[in-house]
Design a protein around this motif. Structure first.
Motif, mmCIF file in Angstrom:
data_model
loop_
_atom_site.group_PDB
_atom_site.id
_atom_site.type_symbol
_atom_site.label_atom_id
_atom_site.label_comp_id
_atom_site.label_asym_id
_atom_site.label_seq_id
_atom_site.Cartn_x
_atom_site.Cartn_y
_atom_site.Cartn_z
ATOM 1 N N MET A 73 4.358 -0.190 1.293
ATOM 2 C CA MET A 73 4.530 -1.624 1.472
ATOM 3 C C MET A 73 3.872 -2.369 0.318
ATOM 4 N N ILE A 74 4.424 -3.534 -0.016
ATOM 5 C CA ILE A 74 3.747 -4.461 -0.905
ATOM 6 C C ILE A 74 3.465 -5.728 -0.111
ATOM 7 N N ARG A 75 2.226 -6.222 -0.200
ATOM 8 C CA ARG A 75 1.800 -7.360 0.605
ATOM 9 C C ARG A 75 1.346 -8.499 -0.306
ATOM 10 N N PHE A 76 1.600 -9.718 0.149
ATOM 11 C CA PHE A 76 1.280 -10.921 -0.616
ATOM 12 C C PHE A 76 0.303 -11.782 0.175
ATOM 13 N N TRP A 77 -0.737 -12.271 -0.510
ATOM 14 C CA TRP A 77 -1.731 -13.149 0.110
ATOM 15 C C TRP A 77 -1.806 -14.470 -0.631
ATOM 16 N N GLN A 78 -2.150 -15.527 0.099
ATOM 17 C CA GLN A 78 -2.561 -16.792 -0.481
ATOM 18 C C GLN A 78 -4.049 -16.950 -0.249
ATOM 19 N N ALA A 79 -4.752 -17.531 -1.207
ATOM 20 C CA ALA A 79 -6.211 -17.524 -1.205
ATOM 21 C C ALA A 79 -6.822 -18.094 0.064
ATOM 22 N N GLU A 80 -6.195 -19.142 0.632
ATOM 23 C CA GLU A 80 -6.801 -19.812 1.777
ATOM 24 C C GLU A 80 -6.458 -19.155 3.111
ATOM 25 N N LYS A 81 -5.643 -18.086 3.090
ATOM 26 C CA LYS A 81 -5.249 -17.412 4.324
ATOM 27 C C LYS A 81 -5.758 -15.974 4.338
ATOM 28 N N THR A 82 -6.360 -15.580 5.445
ATOM 29 C CA THR A 82 -6.977 -14.259 5.531
ATOM 30 C C THR A 82 -5.947 -13.137 5.608
ATOM 31 N N ALA A 83 -4.872 -13.351 6.354
ATOM 32 C CA ALA A 83 -3.845 -12.320 6.541
ATOM 33 C C ALA A 83 -2.727 -12.482 5.505
ATOM 34 N N PRO A 84 -1.980 -11.411 5.233
ATOM 35 C CA PRO A 84 -0.865 -11.517 4.276
ATOM 36 C C PRO A 84 0.171 -12.537 4.730
ATOM 37 N N VAL A 85 0.768 -13.248 3.764
ATOM 38 C CA VAL A 85 1.844 -14.184 4.090
ATOM 39 C C VAL A 85 3.188 -13.466 4.098
ATOM 40 N N ALA A 86 3.228 -12.255 3.534
ATOM 41 C CA ALA A 86 4.463 -11.479 3.530
ATOM 42 C C ALA A 86 4.138 -10.003 3.361
ATOM 43 N N GLU A 87 4.932 -9.144 4.021
ATOM 44 C CA GLU A 87 4.846 -7.695 3.881
ATOM 45 C C GLU A 87 6.251 -7.179 3.609
ATOM 46 N N VAL A 88 6.430 -6.536 2.469
ATOM 47 C CA VAL A 88 7.771 -6.132 2.045
ATOM 48 C C VAL A 88 7.832 -4.611 1.899
ATOM 49 N N PRO A 89 8.740 -3.929 2.604
ATOM 50 C CA PRO A 89 8.871 -2.474 2.454
ATOM 51 C C PRO A 89 9.499 -2.117 1.115
ATOM 52 N N LEU A 90 9.102 -0.977 0.572
ATOM 53 C CA LEU A 90 9.601 -0.534 -0.730
ATOM 54 C C LEU A 90 10.689 0.522 -0.615
ATOM 55 N N TYR A 91 11.000 0.974 0.594
ATOM 56 C CA TYR A 91 12.121 1.878 0.851
ATOM 57 C C TYR A 91 12.055 3.144 -0.017
ATOM 58 N N ASN A 92 10.947 3.853 0.104
ATOM 59 C CA ASN A 92 10.759 5.130 -0.585
ATOM 60 C C ASN A 92 10.813 5.016 -2.107
ATOM 61 N N ARG A 93 10.525 3.822 -2.621
ATOM 62 C CA ARG A 93 10.406 3.626 -4.058
ATOM 63 C C ARG A 93 9.031 3.038 -4.364
ATOM 64 N N PRO A 94 7.982 3.832 -4.264
ATOM 65 C CA PRO A 94 6.622 3.312 -4.451
ATOM 66 C C PRO A 94 6.420 2.710 -5.836
ATOM 67 N N LEU A 95 5.586 1.676 -5.880
ATOM 68 C CA LEU A 95 5.278 1.017 -7.142
ATOM 69 C C LEU A 95 4.191 1.770 -7.887
ATOM 70 N N ILE A 96 4.264 1.732 -9.213
ATOM 71 C CA ILE A 96 3.223 2.294 -10.071
ATOM 72 C C ILE A 96 2.449 1.182 -10.755
ATOM 73 N N VAL A 97 3.149 0.107 -11.113
ATOM 74 C CA VAL A 97 2.523 -0.975 -11.872
ATOM 75 C C VAL A 97 3.154 -2.296 -11.475
ATOM 76 N N CYS A 98 2.374 -3.389 -11.520
ATOM 77 C CA CYS A 98 2.915 -4.712 -11.257
ATOM 78 C C CYS A 98 2.104 -5.747 -12.024
ATOM 79 N N ALA A 99 2.707 -6.914 -12.257
ATOM 80 C CA ALA A 99 2.047 -7.974 -13.011
ATOM 81 C C ALA A 99 2.582 -9.321 -12.559
#
Length: 245
Positions: free
Chosen positions: A163-189
């Motif tokens: 999974m890849i998860r996204f947070w906003q600074a003022e919120k404790t829990a992720p604002v979004a959780e996105v499945p990668l469907y068996n394609r794991p990430l190695i790098v992001c920017a």
């Protein structure tokens, strides 16, 4: 093809990988875990100013505040070290959480910093007091890769749970959780304006996400093998990637 002339070089006095950060005033900051030292190297002539008294543990990364006044250093034992470059002294150690720091970034006004760990929950720290302000939930660890916007207002983490998860600074829990469907990430920017996330998958797929909600904007089979490095232009209109192919 880029060519150039070597002006000077500095030989580190330890065998661990060297991490450094470049300031806007023409100096390079090189933290050293052995002995708790920090080297400030002039890019003009190679002269070195060495500060001591810092945290003694292997360095995993470093970054400078937006005004180049403070250097934050991540360590393998989970601690974060803060150096006052203007005052030329060590400020304090942020409490170690037991496993390596993966990334550290300053918020927009430089009074707080965000620390992302290999397995522990991301934590926002206050610079002046060294106290925790917020601990974010939702990570499962271990971490594969992470990206933080320049003002640390939004960040994303890809865990080994697919999974890849996204947070906003003022919120404790992720604002979004996105499945990668068996394609794991190695790098992001993250893009400089904080709007987009470029992500490279192990199968060579390049993906573009919206940082504010995790929406998949674009997907392209960019490489035949795993993508290992990504860079975005200032406006995120262009993406450069490198892979094992």
């Amino acid at each position: 093809t880029l060519t150039g002339t070597l002006l000077w070089s500095v030989v580190p006095d330890e065998t661990n990988p060297v991490h450094f950060a470049c300031s806007r005033n023409g100096s390079v900051v090189v933290p050293q875990g052995s002995g708790g030292r920090l080297h400030i190297v002039s890019m003009a002539d190679g002269k070195i100013q060495t500060l001591s008294g810092g945290h003694e543990a292997t360095v995993t990364g470093c970054t400078l505040s937006h005004d180049d006044r403070i250097c934050a250093v991540g360590h393998a034992d989970g601690a974060g070290g803060l150096w006052d470059l203007q005052g030329a002294h060590y400020l304090r150690t942020l409490e170690g959480l037991g496993n390596p720091v993966s990334s550290v970034s300053f918020c927009e006004n430089d009074d707080e910093c965000l620390v992302i760990y290999d397995q522990n929950r991301p934590t926002r720290w206050q610079i002046t007091s060294g106290k925790r302000i917020r601990t974010y939930i939702g990570t499962t660890g271990p971490l594969r890769c992470c990206a933080i916007t320049q003002d640390a207002s939004v960040f994303a983490i890809a865990d080994k749970d697919g999974m890849i998860r996204f947070w906003q600074a003022e919120k404790t829990a992720p604002v979004a959780e996105v499945p990668l469907y068996n394609r794991p990430l190695i790098v992001c920017a993250a893009s400089a304006d904080g709007r987009m996330l470029a992500a490279g998958c192990i199968d060579g797929t390049l993906r573009m996400y919206a940082m504010n909600g995790g929406t998949l904007l674009h997907e392209n089979k960019a490489h035949k093998q795993a993508i290992t490095a990504i860079a975005l232009s200032q406006t995120a209109e262009r993406v450069a990637s490198a892979g094992w192919d």
